[in-house]
Write a protein that holds these residues in place. Structure first.
Motif, PDB file in Angstrom:
ATOM      1  N   LEU A  10       1.002  -1.415  -0.183  1.00 42.77           N
ATOM      2  CA  LEU A  10      -0.023   0.091  -0.177  1.00 42.77           C
ATOM      3  C   LEU A  10       0.770   1.316   0.390  1.00 42.77           C
ATOM      4  CD1 LEU A  10      -2.426   1.541   0.448  1.00 42.77           C
ATOM      5  CD2 LEU A  10      -2.562   0.893   2.673  1.00 42.77           C
ATOM      6  N   ILE A  11       1.953   1.379   0.804  1.00 41.30           N
ATOM      7  CA  ILE A  11       2.834   2.385   0.470  1.00 41.30           C
ATOM      8  C   ILE A  11       3.348   2.272   0.024  1.00 41.30           C
ATOM      9  CG2 ILE A  11       4.797   3.009   1.745  1.00 41.30           C
ATOM     10  CD1 ILE A  11       4.511   1.495   4.649  1.00 41.30           C
ATOM     11  N   SER A  12       3.596   1.453  -0.963  1.00 43.31           N
ATOM     12  CA  SER A  12       4.545   1.440  -2.474  1.00 43.31           C
ATOM     13  C   SER A  12       3.987   1.993  -3.347  1.00 43.31           C
ATOM     14  CB  SER A  12       5.068   0.021  -3.058  1.00 43.31           C
ATOM     15  OG  SER A  12       6.254  -0.006  -2.163  1.00 43.31           O
ATOM     16  N   PHE A  13       2.441   1.444  -3.094  1.00 44.41           N
ATOM     17  CA  PHE A  13       1.178   2.220  -4.297  1.00 44.41           C
ATOM     18  C   PHE A  13       0.937   3.929  -3.609  1.00 44.41           C
ATOM     19  CE2 PHE A  13      -3.541   3.353  -5.250  1.00 44.41           C
ATOM     20  CZ  PHE A  13      -3.830   3.342  -6.684  1.00 44.41           C
ATOM     21  N   LEU A  14       0.773   4.256  -2.805  1.00 48.77           N
ATOM     22  CA  LEU A  14       1.169   5.479  -2.640  1.00 48.77           C
ATOM     23  C   LEU A  14       2.371   6.513  -3.176  1.00 48.77           C
ATOM     24  CD1 LEU A  14      -0.087   6.367   0.661  1.00 48.77           C
ATOM     25  CD2 LEU A  14      -1.816   6.278  -0.784  1.00 48.77           C
ATOM     26  N   HIS A  15       3.653   5.270  -3.158  1.00 46.18           N
ATOM     27  CA  HIS A  15       4.431   6.276  -4.248  1.00 46.18           C
ATOM     28  C   HIS A  15       5.053   6.586  -5.298  1.00 46.18           C
ATOM     29  CE1 HIS A  15       7.095   4.606   0.042  1.00 46.18           C
ATOM     30  NE2 HIS A  15       6.801   5.938   0.190  1.00 46.18           N
ATOM     31  N   PHE A  16       3.852   5.311  -6.454  1.00 46.35           N
ATOM     32  CA  PHE A  16       3.882   5.248  -7.243  1.00 46.35           C
ATOM     33  C   PHE A  16       2.664   5.991  -7.872  1.00 46.35           C
ATOM     34  CE2 PHE A  16       5.403   0.944  -7.535  1.00 46.35           C
ATOM     35  CZ  PHE A  16       5.370   0.720  -9.142  1.00 46.35           C
ATOM     36  N   LEU A  17       1.883   6.735  -6.904  1.00 46.24           N
ATOM     37  CA  LEU A  17       0.914   7.680  -7.553  1.00 46.24           C
ATOM     38  C   LEU A  17       1.516   9.162  -6.963  1.00 46.24           C
ATOM     39  CD1 LEU A  17      -2.425   6.367  -5.092  1.00 46.24           C
ATOM     40  CD2 LEU A  17      -1.948   6.512  -8.145  1.00 46.24           C
ATOM     41  N   GLY A  18       2.270   8.631  -6.173  1.00 47.48           N
ATOM     42  CA  GLY A  18       3.357  10.329  -6.036  1.00 47.48           C
ATOM     43  C   GLY A  18       3.884  10.975  -7.774  1.00 47.48           C
ATOM     44  N   PHE A  19       4.951   9.834  -8.048  1.00 43.29           N
ATOM     45  CA  PHE A  19       5.446   9.498  -9.012  1.00 43.29           C
ATOM     46  C   PHE A  19       4.704  10.269 -10.300  1.00 43.29           C
ATOM     47  CE2 PHE A  19       8.860   7.490  -7.045  1.00 43.29           C
ATOM     48  CZ  PHE A  19      10.171   7.869  -8.078  1.00 43.29           C
ATOM     49  N   ILE A  20       3.822   9.455 -10.438  1.00 41.13           N
ATOM     50  CA  ILE A  20       2.227   9.983 -11.211  1.00 41.13           C
ATOM     51  C   ILE A  20       2.109  11.541 -10.926  1.00 41.13           C
ATOM     52  CG2 ILE A  20       0.049   9.677 -12.392  1.00 41.13           C
ATOM     53  CD1 ILE A  20       0.662   6.587 -11.685  1.00 41.13           C
ATOM     54  N   LEU A  21       2.204  12.380  -9.909  1.00 41.50           N
ATOM     55  CA  LEU A  21       1.552  13.412  -9.294  1.00 41.50           C
ATOM     56  C   LEU A  21       2.573  14.335 -10.001  1.00 41.50           C
ATOM     57  CD1 LEU A  21      -1.207  15.212  -8.440  1.00 41.50           C
ATOM     58  CD2 LEU A  21       0.261  14.861  -6.534  1.00 41.50           C
ATOM     59  N   GLY A  22       3.763  13.873 -10.069  1.00 39.55           N
ATOM     60  CA  GLY A  22       4.892  14.825 -10.450  1.00 39.55           C
ATOM     61  C   GLY A  22       4.843  15.178 -11.497  1.00 39.55           C
ATOM     62  N   GLY A  23       4.681  14.088 -12.591  1.00 37.70           N
ATOM     63  CA  GLY A  23       4.279  13.877 -13.797  1.00 37.70           C
ATOM     64  C   GLY A  23       3.338  14.967 -14.215  1.00 37.70           C
ATOM     65  N   LEU A  24       2.606  14.499 -13.935  1.00 39.76           N
ATOM     66  CA  LEU A  24       1.053  15.829 -14.183  1.00 39.76           C
ATOM     67  C   LEU A  24       1.169  16.872 -13.915  1.00 39.76           C
ATOM     68  CD1 LEU A  24      -1.571  13.190 -12.700  1.00 39.76           C
ATOM     69  CD2 LEU A  24      -0.899  13.295 -15.235  1.00 39.76           C
ATOM     70  N   ILE A  25       2.217  17.229 -12.286  1.00 41.75           N
ATOM     71  CA  ILE A  25       2.081  18.823 -11.772  1.00 41.75           C
ATOM     72  C   ILE A  25       3.026  19.432 -13.581  1.00 41.75           C
ATOM     73  CG2 ILE A  25       3.595  20.183 -10.920  1.00 41.75           C
ATOM     74  CD1 ILE A  25       2.974  18.273  -8.522  1.00 41.75           C
ATOM     75  N   CYS A  26       3.997  18.919 -14.301  1.00 44.55           N
ATOM     76  CA  CYS A  26       4.845  19.059 -14.881  1.00 44.55           C
ATOM     77  C   CYS A  26       4.101  19.288 -16.352  1.00 44.55           C
ATOM     78  CB  CYS A  26       6.370  17.605 -15.633  1.00 44.55           C
ATOM     79  SG  CYS A  26       7.564  18.497 -14.537  1.00 44.55           S
TER      80      CYS A  26
END
Length: 286
Positions: A145-161
């Protein structure tokens, strides 16, 4: 034109892949040296700040490549960014895996999938400040679950760009981004003084050089830190057709917070067709 766009889009894709690989190698190297993974840094354990930062860095190649080649964000570019940010997280894990199985004087026969399972379920997280916090111990299956949150964080960083690129002013007539020209954060004693300044700004001749000069002259007069009313203005221009894009924002700094004035929250496009006095000499001033 079609061939040129295809080539430029391919180069932008290459820029994104390059930054993803460089960012992955860099943070895997940091982990190898220190044992610390930045992407595991979170606030309140559920806001993956570190992953968002790395995801944004990994996708930054798309942003800078698109700006340089004047490529507008598309659904295809968005899909690329999502895929690449996810690959960044996986590549960091894989590089860590390679450094683990290739340690000197070791002979590990461990599959990458098994390494990931151990890496995720045996992870330990530190909560709180270094001097006052505590370790979670092995997190077990909660690690997924924690790793899934990290995956979402990576995606969110890309979406911010992607979002920053999407809102960047673009000249639809010349198919190019507006270039930054002048920025000022001015301070005033009263709302009326700030309002009058804004009115005078738009009474200037529709000429990039004159508007730029007007804002530049205002910088020295409007930087008193004791003044409560702040007026932000940014003037950008198209280097080809000399159209002007002006964005402004205003607020009052109070003891208990900030009061914003939505009537000043404007983005104004001044098309060059309305200005018959522009000439090629302005290109050197932008």
């Amino acid at each position: 034109m079609v061939v040129k766009n295809l080539i430029n889009n391919s180069i932008v894709a290459g820029c994104g892949l390059c930054t993803m690989v460089l960012v992955s190698v860099f943070f895997a190297w940091i982990h190898y040296l220190t044992g610390f993974n930045l992407f595991t840094f979170s606030i309140w354990f559920v806001l993956p700040v570190g992953a968002v930062l790395i995801g944004a860095l990994a996708a930054s190649g798309y942003y800078f490549g698109a700006v340089f080649f004047n490529i507008r964000p598309t659904v295809f570019l968005l899909i690329q960014i999502v895929i690449v940010t996810l690959l960044c997280n996986i590549l960091i894990f894989y590089l860590e895996y390679q450094s683990y199985i290739n340690l000197p004087n070791t002979n590990y026969n461990l599959l990458f999938s098994k390494y990931l399972d151990i890496r995720i379920t045996h992870a330990r997280y530190f909560i709180g400040r270094i001097s006052l916090g505590f370790s979670t111990g092995k997190v077990g299956t909660i690690g997924y679950l924690i790793s899934f949150l990290h995956f979402l964080g990576f995606i969110l960083g890309g979406l911010i760009c992607y979002a920053v690129l999407a809102v960047k002013p673009y000249c639809k007539k010349c198919y190019r981004y507006f270039s930054d020209s002048v920025y000022a954060n001015l301070k005033f004693d009263s709302y009326k003084e700030m309002f009058d300044y804004s009115e005078q700004l738009f009474q200037q001749p529709i000429d990039h050089e004159k508007i730029k000069s007007y804002v530049e002259r205002s910088k020295s007069a409007g930087n008193d830190e004791k003044k409560r009313f702040e007026f932000e203005i940014k003037v950008q221009s198209c280097k080809k057709c000399f159209s002007i894009f002006i964005s402004e924002d205003a607020k009052e700094v109070l003891a208990d917070g900030v009061k914003r004035f939505p009537e000043f929250n404007n983005n104004v496009l001044i098309d060059s067709d309305k200005n018959k006095n522009l000439n090629q000499n302005l290109l050197n001033s932008i």
